[in-house]
Design a protein around this motif. Sequence first.
Motif, PDB file in Angstrom:
ATOM      1  N   THR A  47     -18.107 129.663  36.609  1.00 30.94           N
ATOM      2  CA  THR A  47     -18.046 129.437  35.114  1.00 30.94           C
ATOM      3  C   THR A  47     -19.384 130.306  34.526  1.00 30.94           C
ATOM      4  O   THR A  47     -19.348 130.377  33.269  1.00 30.94           O
ATOM      5  N   LEU A  56     -29.123 126.719  37.157  1.00 34.16           N
ATOM      6  CA  LEU A  56     -28.562 125.306  37.103  1.00 34.16           C
ATOM      7  C   LEU A  56     -28.443 124.499  38.118  1.00 34.16           C
ATOM      8  O   LEU A  56     -28.788 123.213  38.175  1.00 34.16           O
ATOM      9  N   LEU A  60     -30.308 120.889  38.648  1.00 35.40           N
ATOM     10  CA  LEU A  60     -29.770 119.930  39.256  1.00 35.40           C
ATOM     11  C   LEU A  60     -30.503 119.325  40.165  1.00 35.40           C
ATOM     12  O   LEU A  60     -30.631 118.048  40.387  1.00 35.40           O
ATOM     13  N   LEU A  67     -34.654 111.628  39.845  1.00 34.62           N
ATOM     14  CA  LEU A  67     -33.699 110.356  39.514  1.00 34.62           C
ATOM     15  C   LEU A  67     -33.628 109.456  40.609  1.00 34.62           C
ATOM     16  O   LEU A  67     -33.910 108.258  40.801  1.00 34.62           O
ATOM     17  N   PHE A  96     -24.668 114.955  48.074  1.00 36.38           N
ATOM     18  CA  PHE A  96     -23.850 114.272  47.162  1.00 36.38           C
ATOM     19  C   PHE A  96     -22.291 114.897  47.352  1.00 36.38           C
ATOM     20  O   PHE A  96     -22.094 116.028  47.835  1.00 36.38           O
ATOM     21  N   ARG A  97     -21.463 114.097  47.125  1.00 31.86           N
ATOM     22  CA  ARG A  97     -20.058 114.487  47.017  1.00 31.86           C
ATOM     23  C   ARG A  97     -19.222 114.083  45.804  1.00 31.86           C
ATOM     24  O   ARG A  97     -19.430 113.315  45.001  1.00 31.86           O
ATOM     25  N   THR A  98     -18.412 115.043  45.426  1.00 29.46           N
ATOM     26  CA  THR A  98     -17.432 114.894  44.193  1.00 29.46           C
ATOM     27  C   THR A  98     -16.165 115.204  44.592  1.00 29.46           C
ATOM     28  O   THR A  98     -15.849 115.088  46.131  1.00 29.46           O
ATOM     29  N   TYR A 101     -16.144 118.979  46.110  1.00 31.74           N
ATOM     30  CA  TYR A 101     -17.137 119.819  47.051  1.00 31.74           C
ATOM     31  C   TYR A 101     -18.056 118.683  47.575  1.00 31.74           C
ATOM     32  O   TYR A 101     -18.138 117.612  46.864  1.00 31.74           O
TER      33      TYR A 101
ATOM     34  N   LEU B  39     -29.903 110.324  32.193  1.00 33.54           N
ATOM     35  CA  LEU B  39     -30.118 111.348  33.202  1.00 33.54           C
ATOM     36  C   LEU B  39     -29.002 111.547  34.230  1.00 33.54           C
ATOM     37  O   LEU B  39     -28.461 112.786  34.493  1.00 33.54           O
ATOM     38  N   TRP B  40     -28.400 110.391  34.666  1.00 31.93           N
ATOM     39  CA  TRP B  40     -27.497 110.395  35.665  1.00 31.93           C
ATOM     40  C   TRP B  40     -26.074 111.016  34.669  1.00 31.93           C
ATOM     41  O   TRP B  40     -25.384 111.793  35.318  1.00 31.93           O
ATOM     42  N   MET B  43     -26.559 114.880  34.848  1.00 30.43           N
ATOM     43  CA  MET B  43     -26.428 115.331  36.197  1.00 30.43           C
ATOM     44  C   MET B  43     -25.098 115.303  36.792  1.00 30.43           C
ATOM     45  O   MET B  43     -24.456 116.361  37.192  1.00 30.43           O
ATOM     46  N   ILE B  46     -23.329 118.316  34.853  1.00 28.02           N
ATOM     47  CA  ILE B  46     -23.713 119.516  35.524  1.00 28.02           C
ATOM     48  C   ILE B  46     -22.796 119.830  36.862  1.00 28.02           C
ATOM     49  O   ILE B  46     -22.610 120.875  37.129  1.00 28.02           O
ATOM     50  N   SER B  47     -22.838 118.693  37.477  1.00 29.04           N
ATOM     51  CA  SER B  47     -22.137 118.824  38.910  1.00 29.04           C
ATOM     52  C   SER B  47     -20.652 119.227  38.762  1.00 29.04           C
ATOM     53  O   SER B  47     -20.117 120.102  39.445  1.00 29.04           O
ATOM     54  N   GLN B  48     -20.140 119.021  37.619  1.00 30.14           N
ATOM     55  CA  GLN B  48     -18.688 119.595  37.482  1.00 30.14           C
ATOM     56  C   GLN B  48     -18.726 121.161  36.948  1.00 30.14           C
ATOM     57  O   GLN B  48     -17.910 121.804  37.403  1.00 30.14           O
ATOM     58  N   GLN B  49     -20.004 121.525  36.391  1.00 25.23           N
ATOM     59  CA  GLN B  49     -19.899 123.016  36.076  1.00 25.23           C
ATOM     60  C   GLN B  49     -20.409 123.884  37.346  1.00 25.23           C
ATOM     61  O   GLN B  49     -19.895 125.047  37.377  1.00 25.23           O
ATOM     62  N   GLY B  58     -16.971 115.439  38.786  1.00 31.53           N
ATOM     63  CA  GLY B  58     -18.130 114.755  38.675  1.00 31.53           C
ATOM     64  C   GLY B  58     -18.558 114.136  40.070  1.00 31.53           C
ATOM     65  O   GLY B  58     -17.734 113.749  40.856  1.00 31.53           O
ATOM     66  N   ILE B  59     -19.866 113.685  40.065  1.00 32.82           N
ATOM     67  CA  ILE B  59     -20.418 113.123  41.519  1.00 32.82           C
ATOM     68  C   ILE B  59     -19.807 111.757  41.726  1.00 32.82           C
ATOM     69  O   ILE B  59     -19.656 110.914  40.742  1.00 32.82           O
TER      70      ILE B  59
END
Lengths: 169, 141
Positions: A47, A56, A60, A67, A96-98, A101, B39-40, B43, B46-49, B58-59
């Motif tokens: 991207t 980025l 993150l 956080l 972390f997991r989406t 990925y 903030l969450w 985040m 951004i995790s999608q990008q 997303g997360i």
Amino acid sequence: MQFFGGSDISPSPPPPTASGHNAHMMYIFNRSGICLLYREWNRPLHTLNAQQDHKLMFGLLFSLKSLTAKMDPTSADKGNLGVPQLPGQGCSFHSFRTNTYKLSFMETPSGMKIILLTHPRTGDLRESLKYIYNLYVEYVVKNPLYAPGTPIRCDLFNTSLDQYVRSIS
Amino acid sequence: MAAIYSLYIINKSGGLIFHKDYGSAGRMDTNDSLRVASLWHSMHAISQQLSPTVGCSGIELLEADTFDLHCFQSLTGTKFFVVCEPGTQHMEGLLKVIYELYTDYVLKNPFYEMEMPIRCELFDINLSQAIQKDRVALLGR
């Protein structure tokens, strides 16, 4: 450990959980956020340009760390949100997991960050990241031609990394 | 010891509309929970990008040293997330139940304004029942 030509890495690599090759990419950042290494094995989607992408990613991780440090439900004294934390200080995170990925993260006591992106159904990779750190120590830190803080250009490290990453699932 | 530490609901623009704490040490004040929520939200975006493949939403799970954070995003962009003990199971199911309660008791409430903080008594009651039930189910195992 032999002084020259020693190829034994301690500890021995964690056993592969399944054969396959579902690692997407890997980043190594030093403590000041400079990307020392970026390896890509399987990344169909780009991207951003490389530099923006590294920035980025570092941003993150930095924000996620502040956080988690602030959210930590087990400690009463958490400081203020957004104040930079020293490595090992405060509550950190390891993955972390989406839906597309899984990101595994390790920070060494010196503040170096190792990030590995894999398939979302990969298991716990904390031991694998430690092993990758050992590879870094053996092949990069012990390389007399490597100047700390510069991008990693060590063929031996890259080949052994590729070989190892291919073995983890 | 509580399995669930806290629950947050944030609207599609990142504003905190509901927060409930179930016994975490060192309570966060209102400003901090608002900051953490927004903030969450960023985040998550951004995790999608940074996804290596297309179709990232997303997360879903963040594994920290002392807690797990499970997040569920509804189709309209409202995000629900629970902070729980590491390794707690069936949180996706609980989040779906909470989403159902939200649609039933918040969205169908004629006095509720969209994207505004949730102040619905029936939602509170049913939510605490759902969390309690979840806790009992955990104790049973």
